[in-house]
Write an enzyme that holds these catalytic residues in place. Structure first.
Site, PDB file in Angstrom:
ATOM      1  N   ASP A 127       0.794  -1.233   0.000  1.00  0.00           N
ATOM      2  CA  ASP A 127       0.000   0.000   0.000  1.00  0.00           C
ATOM      3  C   ASP A 127       0.823   1.278   0.000  1.00  0.00           C
ATOM      4  O   ASP A 127       0.300   2.360   0.251  1.00  0.00           O
ATOM      5  CB  ASP A 127      -0.943   0.010   1.210  1.00  0.00           C
ATOM      6  CG  ASP A 127      -0.195   0.060   2.536  1.00  0.00           C
ATOM      7  OD1 ASP A 127       0.983  -0.327   2.576  1.00  0.00           O
ATOM      8  OD2 ASP A 127      -0.806   0.486   3.533  1.00  0.00           O
ATOM      9  N   GLU A 128       2.114   1.183  -0.300  1.00  0.00           N
ATOM     10  CA  GLU A 128       2.957   2.371  -0.176  1.00  0.00           C
ATOM     11  C   GLU A 128       4.156   2.265  -1.105  1.00  0.00           C
ATOM     12  O   GLU A 128       4.658   1.176  -1.366  1.00  0.00           O
ATOM     13  CB  GLU A 128       3.424   2.503   1.280  1.00  0.00           C
ATOM     14  CG  GLU A 128       4.146   3.780   1.600  1.00  0.00           C
ATOM     15  CD  GLU A 128       4.453   3.899   3.088  1.00  0.00           C
ATOM     16  OE1 GLU A 128       4.764   5.006   3.541  1.00  0.00           O
ATOM     17  OE2 GLU A 128       4.383   2.854   3.786  1.00  0.00           O
TER      18      GLU A 128
END
Length: 349
Positions: A94-95
C-alpha cells in the site's frame, strides 16, 4: 493508501461502510492487521492484540484478510504509478516512493503529478490515497502522513529543515521505538534537539545510525528511488491459539509454515540458501535458528527437513511456544542455480 486493507473491505461490502472495521481475527490470540479510520478513532491500531482492540471498541467488526484481493488491487495501483514514471520503489502493498522529476506525462510539478495520480486511483479502484511531496525520500515519507486520509502535503526545499525541527523524534521514519526511547533519555525529544547534537556525539551513542540521524535532523537524505529493489527473503509465521509443548504439534506448525514459504518459492521460481526458523515462547522470549547450504533449497521436502531439524534444536520445551515461523533468504532465481555437490551446515546461529 488510506487504511488500505480495511478500505477494500468497506468498498466491497457496503454494510461495513461508516463502521469500525478491523481486518484480522477476533480469536484469543488474534491480531489486528489493519483498522478503518472509524476504528482508529477508538484507538484501535494495526498489530494490536484483538482482545485489546475489542476493549477499546466493543462494536468493532472483524473481517478475515483477503491478501489475494489486496495484492491484485496493489498491482492495479502500481500500473497507474508506472504510467507516470518508471522510477517506482514499492515499500509494501500500500505504499511506495515515486521519482517524478522527469515524469512520462510531462506534468511540470510534483504536486500536480501526485494530484493526478490520486484522482486516477480513486476513479479506477474506488479507494483514496494520500501523498507526501518533497525533494527527498525522508521528507516525502513524513509529509505523506500530514493530511491523511485523502490528502496531500508539500514540503519545499526552503521548508525542509524547519519542518523537521518541530517534529517529535518518534515521527521520524527510521527511528524506531527503542532508538526514540534512547534519544529521549539523552534529552532529544524533537528535531531541534537532534540538530543540536554533533556528528561525533550521535555516532558515539547510535553507531552507524549516527550519520543518518545527523542528516535527517537537517532535512537531508541522498537516497535515490530504486526501481525493482531485489527481495532478500520470504517467510511465513503463525500464532497458535494455545501454547504448544508437544514436539508433534510444534513440528506440524513448522511444516505448515515451510509449505507456505515453498508455495512462494514455486510461484516465483526463487529459492533460498539459508533457512531460518523463528520461535516465540509464552513469555515472549524470541529465538531464531538458521542453516545455510551451498546450493539453494529446491524441493519442498528439503525445506521441511531443514526447518524441522532447526526447531528440534530448541527441545526440550519447558515454556510453551506461542508462535513459529519459517523463512528463506540468500535468494537465487532458478536460472542462477548450478547443480553441484551439496555441502550442508556452513554455519548455524
Amino acid at each position: 493508501m488510506d487504511a488500505f486493507y480495511a478500505s477494500i473491505e468497506q468498498r466491497d461490502n457496503p454494510e461495513l461502510r461508516g463502521k469500525p472495521v478491523a481486518v484480522g481475527s477476533a480469536a484469543k490470540r488474534g491480531v489486528v492487521a489493519a483498522a478503518s479510520y472509524e476504528a482508529r478513532a477508538f484507538g484501535v491500531r494495526s498489530a494490536m492484540p484483538s482482545a485489546t482492540a475489542l476493549r477499546k471498541c466493543p462494536e468493532l467488526l472483524f473481517v478475515p484478510p483477503r491478501f489475494d484481493v489486496y495484492r491484485a488491487v496493489s498491482n492495479e495501483i502500481r500500473e497507474i504509478f508506472h504510467a507516470y514514471t518508471p522510477l517506482v520503489e514499492p515499500l509494501s502493498l500500500d505504499e511506495g516512493y515515486l521519482d517524478v522529476t522527469e515524469n512520462l506525462r510531462g506534468i511540470p510539478t510534483a504536486s500536480g503529478t501526485a494530484a493526478e495520480i490520486r484522482a486516477r486511483i480513486l476513479e479506477q479502484t474506488g479507494l483514496t490515497a494520500s501523498a507526501g511531496v518533497s525533494y527527498n525520500k525522508f521528507l516525502a515519507k513524513l509529509a505523506s502522513d500530514q493530511k491523511k486520509p485523502n490528502g496531500q502535503f508539500v514540503v519545499t526545499p526552503n521548508q525542509g529543515p524547519g519542518f523537521v525541527e518541530g517534529l517529535p523524534v518518534e515521527r521520524f521514519h527510521g527511528v524506531g521505538p527503542v532508538t526514540a526511547e534512547k534519544m529521549r533519555a539523552l534529552g532529544i525529544h524533537i528535531g531541534t534537539d537532534l540538530k543540536r547534537q554533533t556528528l561525533a556525539f550521535l555516532e558515539e551513542h547510535f553507531g552507524k545510525s549516527g550519520a543518518w540521524c545527523y542528516g535527517i535532523a537537517r532535512g537531508e537524505d541522498n537516497r535515490a528511488v530504486v526501481a525493482n529493489r531485489e527481495r532478500k527473503s520470504s517467510g511465513s509465521e503463525t500464532t497458535f491459539s494455545d501454547d504448544l509443548f508437544a514436539a508433534t504439534d510444534i513440528e506440524a506448525g513448522i511444516c505448515a509454515m515451510a509449505d507456505d514459504v515453498w508455495a512462494w518459492c514455486e510461484k516465483t521460481a526463487t529459492y533460498g540458501h539459508t533457512v531460518t526458523v523463528k520461535v516465540k515462547y509464552a513469555d515472549f522470549r524470541l529465538i531464531t535458528r538458521s542453516r545455510t547450504v551451498s546450493m539453494p533449497v529446491t524441493t519442498q521436502a528439503k525445506l521441511r527437513e531443514l526447518s524441522v531439524a532447526l526447531v528440534r534444536t530448541v527441545y526440550p520445551v519447558t515454556v510453551g511456544i506461542r508462535l513459529v515461523g519459517v523463512s528463506v533468504s540468500k535468494l537465487a532465481s532458478v536460472d542462477q542455480t548450478i547443480p553441484q555437490l551439496e555441502l550442508e551446515l556452513l554455519y548455524e546461529e
